[in-house]
Design a protein around this motif. Structure first.
Motif, PDB file in Angstrom:
ATOM      1  N   GLN A  68      -4.437 -31.141 -23.787  1.00  0.00           N
ATOM      2  CA  GLN A  68      -5.321 -32.283 -24.001  1.00  0.00           C
ATOM      3  C   GLN A  68      -4.674 -33.164 -25.061  1.00  0.00           C
ATOM      4  N   ASN A  83      -7.479 -28.418 -17.195  1.00  0.00           N
ATOM      5  CA  ASN A  83      -7.389 -29.718 -16.518  1.00  0.00           C
ATOM      6  C   ASN A  83      -7.484 -29.562 -15.007  1.00  0.00           C
ATOM      7  N   ASP A 281      -7.099 -42.830 -14.459  1.00  0.00           N
ATOM      8  CA  ASP A 281      -7.396 -41.856 -15.512  1.00  0.00           C
ATOM      9  C   ASP A 281      -6.367 -41.895 -16.630  1.00  0.00           C
ATOM     10  N   ASP A 287      -6.905 -40.656 -20.300  1.00  0.00           N
ATOM     11  CA  ASP A 287      -7.021 -39.201 -20.209  1.00  0.00           C
ATOM     12  C   ASP A 287      -5.684 -38.679 -19.671  1.00  0.00           C
TER      13      ASP A 287
END
Length: 321
Positions: A68, A83, A281, A287
Motif C-alpha cells: 500500500q 490488493n 485507480d 491508489d
C-alpha cells in the motif's frame, strides 16, 4: 563453366564454415559473427527498448502489487495479497472484467467480419479501386483519440448528425445516460479504427491464394462465394488466426484512447474496461497498489486467453498450401 560454378560456391562455403561437398542443413545457409560485439550492437537498441519500456515497468508493477503506497509515494506498507483479495471482492472490478470480455469478443468478431467482407469485395471493384482502398485504410492514419472524438461528435445526442437521424426514426439514443448505448458506441469506434489493420492482412492473404485453384473451381461451376468459403478461407486460416490474437490484444490494451475520448468509462462505469480502470485507480484516485495489482492481473488474463486461443484455434488452422 564448371570453374565459374566452383568460384561462385567459395564465398558460400567460407560463410558457412563447411568443407567442399558437405551438405547444408535443410538447404539453409548459416552465418557466423567473428566479432560478437557487432552482433550485440545490432540488437542493443531493441534490448534497451525492452528494458526501459517493458522489463523495468513490469518489475515496478509487480513490486507495487503487494504494498500500500501513499499518494506521494513516500511510504510503503507490505500487505501481501490484500490488493488482489479486494479486487476479487469488488463488484466494480467484476463488472469491468465482464464488460472487457464482452467488448473484446464483439469488436474482434465485427472487425474480422467487416475486414473479410471488404477484402472479398476488393476483386469486384473495377473502377476507383485505389479510392476504395484509400477510404478503408484511412482510419489507420488517425490517432485513437481523434477517432474517439469523431465518433463522440457523430453520436452526440444533442448535435450529432447520426444521433439526430436515429431520433428522427424514433430510436432513443443517449450514450451519456444509457449504458448499452455507450458500450455500443465504444465498440463501433474501436471496430472502425481497427478494421483497416485486418483488411491489409486479409487482402495480402487472398492475393497469395493460387489462381489455378480458383480457376479450376470456377470451371467446375463454383460461384465467387463458394470459391471463397471452400478454397480461399481454408488457405488464409493462418492469417485469420493471427488476426484473432492481435484483435484480442487490441481490444484488451489499445482501446484506452478511444474509451477516454468517447465515454471516459461512463456512464456509471459501464465502459470502464480493465485497462482504463488501471488508469482511473492509479492516476486519478492515486491508489497505486490496487492499480499495480490490476495491471498484473490484466497481463495474466492476456497470457491465459492467448494460450486458450492457441490451444482451441490453432489445431483448426491449415498451414499447408
Amino acid at each position: 563453366m564448371e570453374g565459374a560454378a566452383r568460384r561462385l560456391r567459395i564465398p558460400d562455403l567460407l560463410s558457412t564454415g563447411r568443407s567442399i561437398g558437405q551438405p547444408s542443413e535443410a538447404g539453409l545457409k548459416s552465418a557466423h559473427f567473428n566479432r560478437p560485439w557487432l552482433a550485440f550492437g545490432l540488437v542493443a537498441p531493441q534490448l534497451l527498448i525492452l528494458l526501459f519500456f517493458f522489463f523495468i515497468p513490469s518489475y515496478k508493477a509487480l513490486s507495487l502489487a503487494f504494498v500500500q503506497v501513499d499518494p506521494f509515494g513516500g511510504t510503503q506498507i507490505f500487505v501481501g495479497l490484500t490488493n488482489f483479495y479486494n479486487l476479487f471482492a469488488s463488484p466494480e472490478y467484476r463488472g469491468s472484467a465482464l464488460f472487457t470480455l464482452w467488448f473484446t469478443v464483439a469488436q474482434n468478431a465485427a472487425t474480422l467480419l467487416l475486414a473479410g467482407l471488404f477484402a472479398f469485395a476488393t476483386d469486384f471493384v473495377i473502377r476507383g479501386r485505389g479510392i476504395y482502398k484509400s477510404i478503408i485504410l484511412l482510419p489507420y492514419a488517425i490517432a485513437p483519440v481523434i477517432s474517439g472524438v469523431i465518433w463522440a461528435f457523430l453520436f452526440n445526442p444533442a448535435v450529432g448528425p447520426i444521433a439526430q437521424l436515429l431520433h428522427g426514426f424514433g430510436f432513443e439514443w443517449d450514450p451519456n445516460r444509457r449504458p448499452f448505448d455507450a458500450q455500443l458506441l465504444v465498440t463501433i469506434a474501436s471496430v472502425w479504427k481497427n478494421v483497416c489493420y485486418d483488411y491489409i492482412f486479409l487482402v495480402a492473404a487472398l492475393l497469395a491464394v493460387p489462381a489455378s485453384l480458383l480457376e479450376a473451381a470456377k470451371l467446375d461451376g463454383a460461384g465467387p462465394v463458394r470459391r471463397f468459403f471452400t478454397i480461399s478461407l481454408p488457405l488464409i486460416s493462418p492469417t485469420i488466426f493471427f488476426l484473432v490474437v492481435m484483435n484480442f490484444v487490441y481490444g484488451l490494451f489499445e482501446t484506452f484512447g478511444i474509451i477516454d475520448a468517447v465515454t471516459r468509462g461512463g456512464p456509471a462505469g459501464a465502459t470502464n474496461s480493465l485497462v482504463y480502470k488501471v488508469y482511473q485507480d492509479g492516476f486519478v484516485q492515486l491508489d497505486l497498489g490496487s492499480s499495480a495489482a490490476q495491471s498484473v492481473l490484466l497481463m495474466l488474463i492476456a497470457i491465459l486467453f492467448t494460450i486458450v486461443q492457441f490451444r482451441a484455434l490453432e489445431r483448426k488452422v491449415n498451414y499447408q498450401v
